[in-house]
Design an enzyme around this catalytic site. Structure first.
Site, short mmCIF file in Angstrom:
data_model
loop_
_atom_site.label_atom_id
_atom_site.label_comp_id
_atom_site.label_asym_id
_atom_site.label_seq_id
_atom_site.Cartn_x
_atom_site.Cartn_y
_atom_site.Cartn_z
N GLU A 150 0.84 -1.21 0.00
CA GLU A 150 0.00 0.00 0.00
C GLU A 150 0.88 1.26 0.00
O GLU A 150 0.81 2.09 0.91
CB GLU A 150 -0.96 -0.01 1.19
CG GLU A 150 -2.01 -1.09 1.07
CD GLU A 150 -3.12 -0.99 2.12
OE1 GLU A 150 -2.91 -0.31 3.13
OE2 GLU A 150 -4.18 -1.60 1.92
N GLU A 307 -6.31 -7.87 -0.58
CA GLU A 307 -6.73 -7.86 0.82
C GLU A 307 -8.18 -7.45 0.92
O GLU A 307 -8.62 -6.52 0.22
CB GLU A 307 -5.97 -6.80 1.63
CG GLU A 307 -4.51 -7.02 1.85
CD GLU A 307 -3.92 -5.87 2.69
OE1 GLU A 307 -4.66 -5.19 3.43
OE2 GLU A 307 -2.71 -5.66 2.57
N TRP A 315 -9.65 -0.48 12.62
CA TRP A 315 -9.30 0.94 12.50
C TRP A 315 -10.50 1.86 12.30
O TRP A 315 -10.34 3.04 12.03
CB TRP A 315 -8.28 1.14 11.40
CG TRP A 315 -8.52 0.33 10.15
CD1 TRP A 315 -7.95 -0.88 9.85
CD2 TRP A 315 -9.41 0.64 9.06
NE1 TRP A 315 -8.44 -1.33 8.64
CE2 TRP A 315 -9.31 -0.43 8.14
CE3 TRP A 315 -10.27 1.71 8.79
CZ2 TRP A 315 -10.06 -0.45 6.94
CZ3 TRP A 315 -11.01 1.67 7.61
CH2 TRP A 315 -10.90 0.61 6.71
C1 GAL Z 1 -4.16 -2.62 4.99
C2 GAL Z 1 -2.73 -3.07 5.11
C3 GAL Z 1 -2.59 -4.32 5.96
C4 GAL Z 1 -3.44 -4.20 7.18
C5 GAL Z 1 -4.87 -3.96 6.80
C6 GAL Z 1 -5.81 -3.84 7.97
O1 GAL Z 1 -4.19 -1.22 4.83
O2 GAL Z 1 -2.15 -3.31 3.85
O3 GAL Z 1 -1.24 -4.49 6.29
O4 GAL Z 1 -2.95 -3.13 7.95
O5 GAL Z 1 -4.95 -2.74 6.09
O6 GAL Z 1 -7.13 -3.60 7.55
#
Ligand code: GAL
Ligand code: ZN
Length: 663
Positions: A150, A307, A315
């Site tokens: 990212e 992902e 978060w």
């Molecule tokens: C993405 C990131 C991952 C993890 C994930 C959590 O932004 O690439 O490493 O942090 O979010 O949702």
């Protein structure tokens, strides 16, 4: 471009074995096999372990992990491991730390604490790439390389002195001489004229509004700086490895600062990360839009979902878990829209660190859980869908999207803070979704000739060549619709004079003399029964026919919706912010005029998309409602293997994929 390898749909996720004792690893591989996992991303945040002190590499643990995975038949997407530098880098080279616009330093202790323009970071990271790639180029488990992670997620804009110098170099490259920069930035305004390159800085915190073109160029520069890390890592990989190279993009509304349309040519396959707000009842629309956009960035080719989450993230303010069935719907919606792989963050839920409450394929509670059972089910589903791999998605509609237009329209000092880039995009996309119509989200410079309908929401900043291309598209029989506050400025953010909507005046056959943005909460009505808010403008038809005019508000009797026949086609202008029912009504007219039909005639709340490979087609249907629905379909339902003769019944929340009979 290097080809992807393997058969079927990829399934798996980020695997971070370094967070666990080695005894866990073989259990991991057993569970991966049980779930049908066939690809994991390894080493993304391993720099500090792989290079514990400068120049001293320790690969033993990674050797063992890769061998174990290979023995278990699990393929690896191997990271270059440059995503986050180890603490020793900042200690030895404090100038590698990024700074915010107000000068504050972003310290290590989280992740990605590096200045994207730092030559020291660049050099150390490439040394790592050379070491990792050199060691594992021929490892039989490795089928793909994962550059960084990212890029730009947390450090896209750095305002430090190193970045200031890099910005100046970038500007010299772009403008050649200072006079051209002064013209482009309009520095005759507010005594901003530059007499020396050294006077120029990034748009650091200033007493009032910074120069808009300076801001815009800094956004361009920052995207380019991130992209250049991708490019240099890729160059190193090209010389050392033969597998395809990717990096995970973050295409989805909310991530604004990487111009992925320009990055796409730097990867062998486009991959994307997508997270939704599970609590949002319309989250599946955002998911669909992100997937369609990823496909647009990938030029219509299949892409990889690198992902997403099996359930809650960590978060958001309230991390709502996915209800039973939601994981499957989310994953298969991505496949419907062109993903040839479904991966997650992450394999095993961490027990320490900031992401310990983030869901995973294996939760803290272990495999005897709803999540792991759904993961295994998904593994079986994806296996059953192997044959769709490589097929493309049918789309008769294009929506034009340009990150630069997004940056431009959301700069400060504009007529109304209520005009955002996402707003009309979401509105038009939502109407298409409800109508069962799939759209490609493409850059304005894309080839439009294959589409029946092209929509241009809030294309504030637009280039002449792209306006001309849209004109030719309409002339040769296409239908286009443009929404307000489009065509306003050129690439330097200078107003296109002579009346709005500037660049699109001729195509649309209208001329606007003044904007009349509305007060907060103020509504207006149109004589076709539509309701609107936020925006009105004093439009004069100049060749266009008037389809609807205001009955109230600041401009009673003034046109709000127009249509301009051009050559064989027509260009529509929407001069106000229609509400959802009015947008649905407008879209229905546009789709009818353009001859666009839905993928299937499905009841409302059912998502339908078609993938195609030559004359073979697959219809995906996802029931987002809480009632049983029926829709017409002929063929074999791949997830159950059941024949489907004429009608498909879908239980609430269920998904079906029909290999369609040719009729
Ligand atoms: C993405 C990131 C991952 C993890 C994930 C959590 O932004 O690439 O490493 O942090 O979010 O949702
Ligand atoms: Zn910097």
């Amino acid at each position: 471009m290097r080809r992807w390898q393997g058969e079927g749909i990829y399934f798996g996720g980020d695997y971070n074995p370094e967070q666990w004792p080695e005894e866990t690893w073989s259990q991991d591989v057993d569970l991966m096999r049980q779930a049908g996992v066939n690809l994991v991303s390894v080493g993304i945040f391993s720099w500090a372990l792989l290079e514990p002190s400068p120049g001293r590499f320790e690969f033993g643990w990674l050797d063992r992990v890769l061998d174990l995975l290979h023995d278990g038949g699990i393929q690896v997407d191997l990271a270059t491991a440059t995503a986050s530098p180890p603490p020793w880098l900042a200690r030895a080279y404090p100038e590698t730390l990024p700074r915010r616009a107000d000068g504050a330093i972003l310290w290590p202790g989280g992740r990605q604490a590096y200045c994207p323009s730092s030559p020291v970071f660049r050099e150390r990271s490439l040394e790592l790439v050379r070491a990792v790639a050199g060691r594992y180029a021929e490892h039989p488990a490795v089928v793909m390389w994962h550059v960084s992670n990212e890029l730009g997620c947390h450090n896209v804009h750095c305002y430090c002195d190193v970045s200031a110098e890099a910005f100046r170099r970038w500007l010299r490259e772009r403008y050649g001489d200072l006079d051209r920069l002064n013209d482009a930035w309009g520095t005759a305004f507010w005594s901003q004229r530059y007499g020396d390159w050294a006077e120029i800085n990034p748009p650091r915190t200033a007493p009032t509004f910074a120069n808009p073109t300076q801001q815009l160029d800094f956004l361009r520069f920052s995207s380019d700086e991130q992209r250049s890390q991708l490019r240099v890592e890729r160059e190193v990989l090209r010389t050392l490895v033969r597998q395809p190279v990717t990096t995970n993009f973050m295409i989805g509304l909310g991530v604004k600062h990487m111009d992925y349309h320009s990055w796409a040519s730097d990867v062998d396959l486009v991959s994307n990360d997508h997270y939704l707000t599970a609590a949002d009842p319309r989250a599946h629309l955002g998911l669909a839009l992100a997937a369609d956009h990823t496909r647009g960035v990938a030029g219509g080719n299949p892409w990889l979902l690198m992902e997403h989450s099996t359930s809650a993230v960590n978060w958001q303010p309230r991390n709502v878990a996915k209800l039973p069935g939601q994981l499957r719907r989310n994953s298969l919606a991505h496949v419907a829209r062109g993903a040839d792989g479904v991966l997650f963050f992450q394999w095993r839920a961490s027990r320490a660190g900031a992401e310990k409450f983030h869901s995973a394929l294996v939760p803290h509670a272990g495999p005897d859980t709803k999540v792991f059972r759904e993961v295994c089910q998904l593994g079986a589903d994806l296996k059953a869908l192997a044959e769709v791999r490589g097929s493309r998605v049918d789309a008769d509609v294009a929506i034009l999207f340009d990150w630069e237009a997004w940056w431009g329209v959301e700069l400060d000092s504009h007529p109304s803070a209520d005009v955002t880039y996402a707003d009309r995009l979401n509105a038009l996309y939502g109407s298409l979704w409800r109508a069962g119509v799939t759209a490609d989200i493409v850059h304005p410079s894309a080839d439009l000739s294959g589409y029946r309908l092209v929509l241009a929401p809030t294309l504030y900043l637009v280039r002449d060549a792209d306006v001309e291309a849209l004109h030719r598209y309409v002339e040769s029989g296409g239908t286009a619709a443009v929404t307000y506050f489009s065509g306003i400025v050129d690439a330097n953010d200078h107003i296109r004079l002579g009346g709005y909507p500037g660049a699109f005046r001729e195509l649309l056959g209208v001329r606007t003399e003044e904007f009349f943005p509305l007060r907060e909460g103020e509504r207006v009505h149109l004589d076709d029964g539509s309701t609107a808010d936020v925006w009105t403008e004093w439009v004069h038809p100049d060749g266009a026919e008037v389809l609807a005019s205001y009955t109230d508000g600041p401009l009673p009797g003034v046109p709000a919706l127009t249509r301009h026949p051009v050559g064989e086609g027509a260009a529509w202008y929407v001069g106000t912010r229609l509400d959802d029912p009015a947008t649905d009504k407008l879209l229905a007219r546009l789709l009818a005029e353009a001859g666009v039909r839905p993928a299937a005639s499905a009841p409302s709340g059912v998502e339908v998309v078609r993938r195609r490979d030559g004359d073979r087609t697959w219809l995906f249907a996802i029931n987002h409602t809480d009632t049983e629905v029926r829709l017409p379909a002929h063929g074999v339902e791949l997830l159950t293997g059941a024949p489907c003769a004429g009608e498909l019944t879908l239980l609430p929340g269920e998904v079906a994929v029909i290999r369609e009979d040719r009729v």
